[in-house]
Motif scaffolding. Structure first.
Motif, PDB file in Angstrom:
ATOM      1  N   VAL A  16       0.919  -5.191  -2.986  1.00  0.00           N
ATOM      2  CA  VAL A  16       1.658  -6.322  -2.684  1.00  0.00           C
ATOM      3  C   VAL A  16       1.032  -6.460  -1.250  1.00  0.00           C
ATOM      4  O   VAL A  16      -0.171  -7.666  -0.924  1.00  0.00           O
ATOM      5  CB  VAL A  16       2.698  -7.033  -2.968  1.00  0.00           C
ATOM      6  N   ASP A  17       1.376  -6.173  -0.305  1.00  0.00           N
ATOM      7  CA  ASP A  17       1.263  -6.488   1.036  1.00  0.00           C
ATOM      8  C   ASP A  17      -0.051  -5.405   1.951  1.00  0.00           C
ATOM      9  O   ASP A  17      -0.375  -5.637   2.271  1.00  0.00           O
ATOM     10  CB  ASP A  17       2.794  -6.766   1.778  1.00  0.00           C
ATOM     11  N   GLY A  18       0.562  -4.349   1.207  1.00  0.00           N
ATOM     12  CA  GLY A  18      -0.266  -3.331   1.710  1.00  0.00           C
ATOM     13  C   GLY A  18       0.562  -2.877   2.987  1.00  0.00           C
ATOM     14  O   GLY A  18      -1.135  -1.465   3.609  1.00  0.00           O
ATOM     15  N   GLY A  40       6.484  -1.592  -1.615  1.00  0.00           N
ATOM     16  CA  GLY A  40       6.445  -0.597  -2.092  1.00  0.00           C
ATOM     17  C   GLY A  40       6.325  -0.006  -4.059  1.00  0.00           C
ATOM     18  O   GLY A  40       6.265   0.752  -4.361  1.00  0.00           O
ATOM     19  N   ALA A  41       5.194  -0.814  -4.490  1.00  0.00           N
ATOM     20  CA  ALA A  41       4.280  -0.793  -5.653  1.00  0.00           C
ATOM     21  C   ALA A  41       3.951  -0.291  -5.855  1.00  0.00           C
ATOM     22  O   ALA A  41       3.960   0.514  -6.551  1.00  0.00           O
ATOM     23  CB  ALA A  41       4.048  -2.621  -5.932  1.00  0.00           C
ATOM     24  N   LEU A  93      11.074 -10.499  -4.389  1.00  0.00           N
ATOM     25  CA  LEU A  93      10.705 -11.076  -3.482  1.00  0.00           C
ATOM     26  C   LEU A  93       9.722 -11.413  -2.499  1.00  0.00           C
ATOM     27  O   LEU A  93       9.224 -13.007  -2.563  1.00  0.00           O
ATOM     28  CB  LEU A  93      12.250 -10.684  -2.266  1.00  0.00           C
ATOM     29  N   THR A  94       8.484 -10.611  -2.572  1.00  0.00           N
ATOM     30  CA  THR A  94       7.666 -11.335  -1.724  1.00  0.00           C
ATOM     31  C   THR A  94       6.392 -11.740  -2.892  1.00  0.00           C
ATOM     32  O   THR A  94       6.179 -12.648  -3.301  1.00  0.00           O
ATOM     33  CB  THR A  94       7.357  -9.969  -1.100  1.00  0.00           C
ATOM     34  N   ARG A  95       6.811 -11.125  -4.205  1.00  0.00           N
ATOM     35  CA  ARG A  95       5.548 -11.867  -5.576  1.00  0.00           C
ATOM     36  C   ARG A  95       6.145 -12.975  -5.614  1.00  0.00           C
ATOM     37  O   ARG A  95       5.933 -14.026  -5.647  1.00  0.00           O
ATOM     38  CB  ARG A  95       5.816 -11.003  -6.491  1.00  0.00           C
ATOM     39  N   PRO A 139      -5.673  -5.264  -2.408  1.00  0.00           N
ATOM     40  CA  PRO A 139      -5.981  -3.321  -2.127  1.00  0.00           C
ATOM     41  C   PRO A 139      -7.610  -3.462  -2.331  1.00  0.00           C
ATOM     42  O   PRO A 139      -7.994  -3.119  -4.133  1.00  0.00           O
ATOM     43  CB  PRO A 139      -5.424  -2.681  -2.729  1.00  0.00           C
ATOM     44  N   LEU A 140      -8.840  -3.079  -1.656  1.00  0.00           N
ATOM     45  CA  LEU A 140     -10.101  -2.568  -2.307  1.00  0.00           C
ATOM     46  C   LEU A 140     -10.454  -1.442  -1.221  1.00  0.00           C
ATOM     47  O   LEU A 140     -10.736  -2.031   0.650  1.00  0.00           O
ATOM     48  CB  LEU A 140     -11.258  -3.486  -2.182  1.00  0.00           C
TER      49      LEU A 140
END
Lengths: 461, 286
Positions: free
Chosen positions: B224-226, B231-232, A260-262, B46-47
């Protein structure tokens, strides 16, 4: 005397059409429809709907004003108890709250309270100036962590009281779960969420995005170095749960939060945006809540065949009834009393199927729902290339680990009383960070109560 | 918006960007990373932090152009701004919790590969400032791909260069250099820290395992969010699943399932290929 007509139906996008776009499903009432529906309200002396509303909106009173065509008065009545009617009218589980207790619902259909609230909220966004209230600054600063429902509600109440409020948001966009979690087709981002936030901004509230409290700054630095007199934690419950079953780290297994965030926050479905999303051909979503419905309907809109797998029966689905209904209309398959036991993959590590067992309902558990029990020897597989886990979320442990003396319970939720008072002086909390994943309306209510408590705390110092 | 105060090309397709981000600079520690979003349409990338200066409020990142987002970032000039720069994220390196005596008695071996050399720098610099000795091996395909050698020279006890083609320093892989140091030069270390491409980290850990040399790796998983929400970045360490963003990014290299990590890193590769083509196509239009 109330009008004994059937519930005025609400206009919606055709299921076959909307299953291919991200436009809002429900168009809502127009003025005539709203006024007509409002005449159905019995204006009960002892209104059960008010008691069933988590923030006790004076429902019959605002509905009477809608019936009279005095929308400004209706809006003022709602505003006494709710700061986000356009949002709550769209996302509240009305069937278990206000509408679930409406007398008319016993023999027929309850008054469409949610749709009326939404109508009044949208009218107000369009026609009213919320920042016209007189504000006398009192020179005190309060920090709010998180720009979701509880943070926004807390910030706007404090701003009206004269506090200088800064909201810190970890992500790049404001709104919390309203923007990263709930999809556009259920809650329009520009038309509704951004405007509600603009209203809060007009009250003088400052917003800082890209600030992760606990990492970029800490609660202690806010209180001790940046001159804030109090902090409100409205950081929500953002950590996704997984099942812990074999194959869960195969390529193609994602959390509903990620999916959903994507789609929502990063707009991966829009070609103009760079973030990728992997949809596959057959998507299985595990779970039965609103997040599961949001994920499965998003997958459908992105072109996949989409199925819900839930371990209890349809009666126990925790999602809003309207979402389940809409999902079915859109062609979502529901496999009830089914529980995954293993994710199967090919030699390259990509998902090929979900191995499941059939369940049956046994004795009620602590939640009062009958707990599902595995039917022996009922193993079967569901072919799919994407598995989305929508099993609930828990609060991020970052604030606890970086704030001395901030107590949490065993589920990782911040311990706070009814008014949001935590174990740390000057630190208040509310919403999902305290309750675990719950509803927008409860979070908003908690934010408003905490605003009162913060005001009392600062005045008493 | 976050302003780019300095931009430098370090090697082919590798750029250094120094960004004005006072809050991040103030809190940054070795081992942490940031999430960067170049513009409204951009991904959250992310870097790992390559340097930070609390005084002037800047944070340095080093980027290799590999996809649409990194290419867009590297197309910016000094004075331009990027939309978002969030951090510092993840846990700092374990060694920052060690006492002064412990630090002085330990000897570290850093193994840096390619663009991963940049995040090694703040760690070695921090150790150097705290009186701890660290040797550094920098590996690259060829001499022109080497970065951060001058900076590293100043903070490392001994700096070794290894290139695949022998165009600079030792000819061979970093793993061969590790063996060379221990077997032929009689070096011994208390801990190894490897940062670079997954495949390099995998082979470094296989090598150091032969010497029972504890090895920390910094994983560059997809995110994605970091901040723990998506959970990626799930990774298996000793059979348990962790989130790289909040539980890492540094893990015990001998326990990381690198094959799974590499497979997961490639999850969106097809889509990224399509996006890159689209982006190139757009760029050719003007």
């Amino acid at each position: 005397m109330a009008n004994k007509i059937p519930r005025v139906s609400v206009r919606e996008q055709e299921p076959a059409v909307r299953a291919t776009n991200f436009e809002e499903v429900c168009y809502g009432y127009n003025a005539e429809e709203a006024q007509l529906e409002a005449t159905r309200c019995l204006n009960c002396k002892n209104p059960r709907c008010v008691a069933a509303c988590p923030v006790n909106i004076n429902i019959p009173a605002f509905i009477q004003k809608v019936a009279e065509g005095d929308l400004s008065a209706a809006s003022a009545i709602i505003a006494e108890d709710s700061s986000l009617p356009s949002i709550c009218g769209r996302v509240c589980p009305q069937e278990t709250q206000c509408e679930g207790s409406c007398i008319l619902g016993i023999k027929g259909e309850p008054v469409a309270i949610g749709k009326l609230e939404r109508f009044v909220g949208d009218w107000s966004l369009e026609n009213e100036c919320k920042s016209c209230v007189e504000i006398t600054p009192n020179g005190k600063k309060v920090a709010v962590i998180g720009s979701g429902p509880s943070g926004l509600a807390c910030a706007s109440d404090l701003a009206k009281m004269g506090y200088e409020v800064t909201v810190f948001e970890a992500l790049h966009k404001l709104g919390g779960v309203l923007v990263y979690g709930i999809p556009e087709f259920r809650l329009p981002k520009e038309k509704i969420v951004a405007r509600e936030i603009d209203d809060v901004r007009r009250l003088g509230v400052k917003f800082e995005t890209d600030v992760i409290v606990g990492r970029t700054i800490t609660i202690d630095s806010l209180l001790n170095e940046e001159g804030f007199s109090a902090v409100f934690i409205g950081s929500g419950a953002g950590l996704p749960r997984f099942m812990g079953i074999e194959g869960e780290n195969l390529n193609g297994v994602v959390s509903a939060n990620e999916f959903l965030t994507r789609a929502n926050l990063m707009r991966a479905y829009d070609d103009e945006y760079d973030t990728p999303i992997y949809v596959g051909k057959r998507v299985v979503v595990v779970g039965g809540g609103n997040v599961a419905m949001d994920a499965v309907r998003t997958a459908k809109r992105l072109g996949a065949e989409a199925t819900i797998i839930y371990r209890r029966s349809e009666a126990e689905l925790p999602a809003r009834r309207e979402e389940v209904h809409h999902a079915k209309e859109e062609g979502i398959e529901f496999k009830m009393l089914t529980n995954p036991i293993r994710v199967l993959g090919d030699e390259k590590g990509w998902v090929t199927a979900l191995s499941c067992v059939e369940m049956e309902l046994g004795e009620p558990d602590e939640s009062g729902r009958r707990s599902p029990v595995v039917k022996e020897g009922s193993d079967f597989t569901v072919e799919c290339d994407v598995v989305i886990m929508a099993l609930g979320t828990s609060p991020n442990p970052l604030l606890k680990s970086t704030t001395k003396g901030l107590e949490t319970n065993r589920r990782g939720c911040i311990v706070a009383d009814e008014m949001g008072v935590t174990s740390r002086e000057g630190v208040f909390a509310g919403g999902d960070a305290v309750t675990g994943a719950a509803t927008v309306i409860l979070a908003m209510g908690a934010g408003r109560k905490a605003a009162k408590a913060i005001d009392e705390y600062i005045k008493s110092k | 918006m976050f302003r780019i105060v300095e931009k430098r090309a370090l090697a082919d397709n590798i750029y250094l960007l120094r960004i004005e981000a006072p809050r991040v600079a103030q809190s940054a520690l070795p081992g942490q990373f940031v999430i960067v979003r170049v513009d409204e349409q951009g991904e959250r990338v992310p870097l790992t932090i390559a340097d930070y200066d609390k005084e002037d409020g800047t944070v340095t990142i080093v980027i290799q152009t590999i996809g649409v987002s990194t290419r867009k970032l590297c197309a910016l000039s000094e004075g331009d701004s990027i939309a978002d720069f969030a951090g510092p994220l993840g846990n700092p390196s374990e060694f920052i919790h060690l006492s002064e005596e412990e630090l002085k008695s330990r000897r570290y071996l850093f193994v840096a590969g390619g663009v991963g050399t940049a995040p090694v720098y703040p760690q070695v610099k921090w150790l150097c400032e705290h009186g701890c000795k660290a040797d550094v091996i920098i590996g690259a395909k060829t001499a022109s791909m080497l970065i951060y050698t001058e900076e590293m020279e100043k903070v490392a006890d001994n700096l070794y260069i290894a290139t695949d083609d022998g165009s600079c320093g030792f000819k061979g892989m970093v793993t061969a250099k590790i063996k060379d140091l221990i077997d032929n030069e009689g070096k011994s270390y208390d801990e190894c820290v490897a940062i670079g491409p997954m495949i390099m980290m995998k082979f470094v850990t296989l090598t150091t395992k032969e010497y029972s040399l504890p090895t920390t790796v910094s994983l560059n998983a997809l995110m994605v969010d970091g901040t723990g929400m998506c959970g990626a970045c799930r990774v298996s360490v000793d059979g348990k699943t962790y989130f790289t963003c909040v539980d890492g990014p540094e893990f015990d290299g001998h326990k990381v399932d690198f094959d799974e990590a590499m497979r997961r890193q490639a999850m969106y590769r097809n889509q990224e290929g399509v996006a890159t083509e689209k982006h190139n196509h757009k760029c050719n239009c003007f």
